[in-house]
Design a protein around this motif. Structure first.
Motif, short mmCIF file in Angstrom:
data_model
loop_
_atom_site.label_atom_id
_atom_site.label_comp_id
_atom_site.label_asym_id
_atom_site.label_seq_id
_atom_site.Cartn_x
_atom_site.Cartn_y
_atom_site.Cartn_z
N LYS A 377 68.71 32.44 12.71
CA LYS A 377 70.12 32.03 12.42
C LYS A 377 71.04 32.87 13.13
O LYS A 377 71.78 32.64 14.02
CB LYS A 377 70.39 31.70 11.07
N MET A 378 70.95 34.28 12.83
CA MET A 378 71.70 35.20 13.62
C MET A 378 71.57 35.29 15.06
O MET A 378 72.39 35.37 15.91
CB MET A 378 71.40 36.78 13.15
N LEU A 379 70.11 35.02 15.67
CA LEU A 379 69.96 34.96 16.98
C LEU A 379 70.77 33.75 17.64
O LEU A 379 71.35 33.99 18.63
CB LEU A 379 68.50 34.91 17.17
N VAL A 380 70.83 32.79 17.04
CA VAL A 380 71.38 31.58 17.62
C VAL A 380 72.86 31.68 17.59
O VAL A 380 73.67 31.48 18.43
CB VAL A 380 70.88 30.31 17.10
N GLU A 381 73.46 31.90 16.31
CA GLU A 381 74.49 31.57 15.88
C GLU A 381 75.50 32.98 16.26
O GLU A 381 76.57 32.93 16.71
CB GLU A 381 74.97 31.26 14.46
N ASP A 382 75.21 34.02 16.12
CA ASP A 382 75.92 35.26 16.26
C ASP A 382 75.54 36.05 17.64
O ASP A 382 76.52 36.31 18.36
CB ASP A 382 75.54 36.14 15.27
N VAL A 383 74.32 36.17 17.85
CA VAL A 383 73.84 36.56 19.13
C VAL A 383 73.96 35.77 20.27
O VAL A 383 74.36 35.95 21.42
CB VAL A 383 72.20 37.18 19.20
N ALA A 384 73.93 34.46 19.97
CA ALA A 384 74.45 33.34 20.79
C ALA A 384 73.58 32.96 22.10
O ALA A 384 74.01 33.11 23.03
CB ALA A 384 76.08 33.51 21.30
N ILE A 385 72.23 32.92 21.73
CA ILE A 385 71.02 32.93 22.59
C ILE A 385 70.44 31.60 22.40
O ILE A 385 70.53 31.26 21.37
CB ILE A 385 70.18 34.09 22.96
N VAL A 386 69.76 31.08 23.45
CA VAL A 386 68.74 30.05 23.12
C VAL A 386 67.42 30.71 22.92
O VAL A 386 66.76 31.15 23.80
CB VAL A 386 69.00 28.99 24.23
N PRO A 387 66.75 30.97 21.86
CA PRO A 387 65.41 31.56 21.93
C PRO A 387 64.41 30.75 22.56
O PRO A 387 64.33 29.67 22.79
CB PRO A 387 65.24 31.52 20.27
N ALA A 388 63.35 31.61 23.08
CA ALA A 388 62.26 30.94 23.68
C ALA A 388 61.22 30.76 22.75
O ALA A 388 60.38 29.93 23.27
CB ALA A 388 61.78 32.06 24.66
N ASN A 389 61.14 30.93 21.63
CA ASN A 389 60.15 30.45 20.70
C ASN A 389 60.67 29.02 20.00
O ASN A 389 61.63 28.89 19.66
CB ASN A 389 59.91 31.51 19.56
N SER A 390 59.56 28.25 20.11
CA SER A 390 59.70 26.81 19.85
C SER A 390 60.05 26.54 18.50
O SER A 390 60.63 25.51 17.86
CB SER A 390 58.67 25.79 20.44
N ASN A 391 59.52 27.47 17.40
CA ASN A 391 59.71 27.21 16.03
C ASN A 391 61.06 27.57 15.51
O ASN A 391 61.22 27.29 14.42
CB ASN A 391 58.64 28.18 15.21
N ASN A 392 61.99 27.99 16.48
CA ASN A 392 63.55 28.38 15.99
C ASN A 392 64.27 27.00 16.33
O ASN A 392 64.30 26.76 17.67
CB ASN A 392 63.87 29.26 16.84
N THR A 393 64.47 26.23 15.35
CA THR A 393 65.25 25.04 15.58
C THR A 393 66.60 24.94 15.15
O THR A 393 67.30 23.92 15.09
CB THR A 393 64.47 24.04 14.76
N VAL A 394 67.05 26.19 15.11
CA VAL A 394 68.44 26.33 14.59
C VAL A 394 69.37 25.84 15.94
O VAL A 394 69.16 26.33 17.15
CB VAL A 394 69.11 27.80 14.37
N GLU A 395 70.48 24.92 15.70
CA GLU A 395 71.25 24.63 16.84
C GLU A 395 72.25 25.29 17.43
O GLU A 395 72.87 26.13 16.32
CB GLU A 395 71.97 23.15 16.41
N PRO A 396 72.45 25.65 18.58
CA PRO A 396 73.57 26.66 19.03
C PRO A 396 74.80 26.12 18.67
O PRO A 396 75.08 24.81 18.48
CB PRO A 396 73.34 26.54 20.46
#
Length: 457
Positions: A377-396
């Motif tokens: 959640k932090m990577l997507v919402e705070d760091v504001a990246i689109v992760p390269a791992n497919s298991n992270n389904t948190v929407e930007p």
């Protein structure tokens, strides 16, 4: 460093499918065999637990992480603090200064005996350092989550793909609509003529200079000039092919269609540049303000620019999106139907100066980013990246990440990520700066590109 050596590296970047589906030796440290076994066991237990929020057996270990994305420094520090709170492993996020080459910083650190435990680098730099300095990560659990975004070297995985980044022309859709007094469909821009017509309409309606062209060498020499390689056929293999032709002289830049189309588009953007009176006097902190305030409507840049826009006052809304950095008028060409998007930043773990405990702690940090729900959640919402791992389904949350991910899901991206020597953006970025300042011609810039690549042979 020879480019052909890098070209031999197999790059796998089937990004659309990934997103649609969800998408020296360390013995010098003096560690004992028992220490090694303990470290390996701790790393394995953390992996199996998916980065569970309990104190690690490696609590008290201190590691460092070199961050080469300055705009996320504060967010990465917060992410590291959360990891430390949960595991007891201390992670210090080291900053790479503005304009400082991450490759140079890392190699200098190795020479001084102070190499970071982990280094986030551009793909080119990560591959250049992999064989000599990077730990083999082929057997890590997260590999299966990143199978469509991995970079291989000699059949091994040395790099953790930190994020998917895409680039094109960022548009303030609201500014366009407010100026024209009508609804704007970003999908309507699919050719040079389409873009030219839009800019003419904006000027006629009162927005005299609707484009922001930044002066930074990394932007000009990498993200913009890079289109001449990445749009060869939209694949990394294709970009390697055109680079090979430029190296051996069988292709001259001035005769290359993509180069001429690129210059045509660049000249159009420069014609309407809000920084046009003094292109090299532009300030990167000011550039996003022009876009947010509606003084301009288009900024050639990428997903990484959202923190800059947010700091300038942009709200998380649908006002901001991408249109292609169009090249020519072929509406079926990848360059005109989609945006470039690929796994750009790569993380390597030091195998030379880090102790085995530090290496295990670094592995635990990577696994935590992949599997821990708070980290996702932090990577997507705070760091504001689109992760390269497919298991992270948190929407930007940010509109640029959201728009790019949506375009990837819809097949409106191409995945080429050209591989060049680490000084490419500096050398040819300087040539690009001369060009946008009117200090060189199209043919002189082409000659600089030829000279650069033939010097790599």
């Amino acid at each position: 460093m020879k480019t052909k050596k890098l070209i031999s590296v197999l790059l796998v970047s089937a990004l659309t499918a990934a997103m649609a589906s969800g998408c020296g030796s360390s013995s010098e440290s003096g560690s004992t065999a028992a220490d090694t076994k303990t470290a390996e066991s701790a790393s394995e237990e953390s992996t199996q637990a998916g980065g569970s929020s309990q104190e690690s057996d490696l609590a008290g270990t201190s590691i460092t992480f070199l961050n080469s994305k300055g705009e996320i420094q504060e967010a990465m520090e917060e992410l590291a603090a959360e990891f430390t709170d949960e595991t007891g492993i201390d992670v210090e996020i080291l900053a790479c200064g503005t304009g400082e080459s991450p490759y140079t910083k890392v190699t200098s650190a190795y020479n001084s005996g102070s190499a970071p435990t982990m280094s986030m680098l551009d793909t080119t730099d990560a591959l250049a350092l992999a064989d000599e300095y990077a730990l083999d990560l082929s057997n890590e659990d997260w590999v299966k989550e990143c199978e469509n975004t991995l970079t291989y070297s000699d059949g091994k995985v040395f790099c953790f793909p930190f994020c998917i980044e895409g680039r094109g022309l960022i548009v303030n859709k609201k500014a366009v609509e407010d100026t024209l007094g009508e609804t704007f469909d970003p999908d309507s821009i699919q050719s040079y003529d389409d873009l030219k017509a839009l800019l003419e309409q904006l000027k006629a309606a009162g927005m005299e200079t609707p484009v922001v062209v930044s002066k930074e060498d990394w932007s000009l020499g990498n993200h913009q000039l890079g289109y001449i390689y990445d749009t060869y056929d939209g694949t990394t293999e294709g970009s390697a092919e055109v680079i090979s032709q430029l190296e051996d002289g069988t292709l001259k830049t001035a005769d290359y269609d993509r180069y001429n189309e690129f210059i045509q588009t660049l000249d159009l953007l420069l014609e309407y540049n809000i920084n046009g009176e003094d292109p090299l006097g532009a300030m990167y902190d000011q550039d996003p303000i022009y876009l947010v305030d509606g003084d301009a409507a288009i900024w050639p840049n990428g997903t990484w620019a959202w923190p800059n826009l947010a700091e300038a006052g942009a709200e998380t809304s649908d006002d901001y999106c991408f249109i292609p950095y169009v090249l020519g008028n072929d509406t079926s060409a990848a360059a005109n139907t989609g945006m470039q998007a690929s796994a750009t930043k790569q993380v390597i773990i030091d195998k030379v100066q880090a102790t085995e405990e530090q290496q295990a702690a670094a592995k635990e940090f990577l696994n935590w980013m992949v599997y821990n729900e708070t980290a996702q959640k932090m990577l997507v919402e705070d760091v504001a990246i689109v992760p390269a791992n497919s298991n992270n389904t948190v929407e930007p949350l940010d509109p640029l990440g959201k728009d790019m991910k949506s375009k990837m899901n819809e097949g409106k991206t191409y995945s080429s990520c050209f591989v060049a020597p680490s000084d490419h953006w500096q050398v040819l970025g300087a040539s690009m700066q001369k060009y946008i300042a009117g200090e060189s011609t199209k043919d002189e810039l082409a000659a600089d590109v030829d000279t650069y690549w033939q010097s790599q042979k």
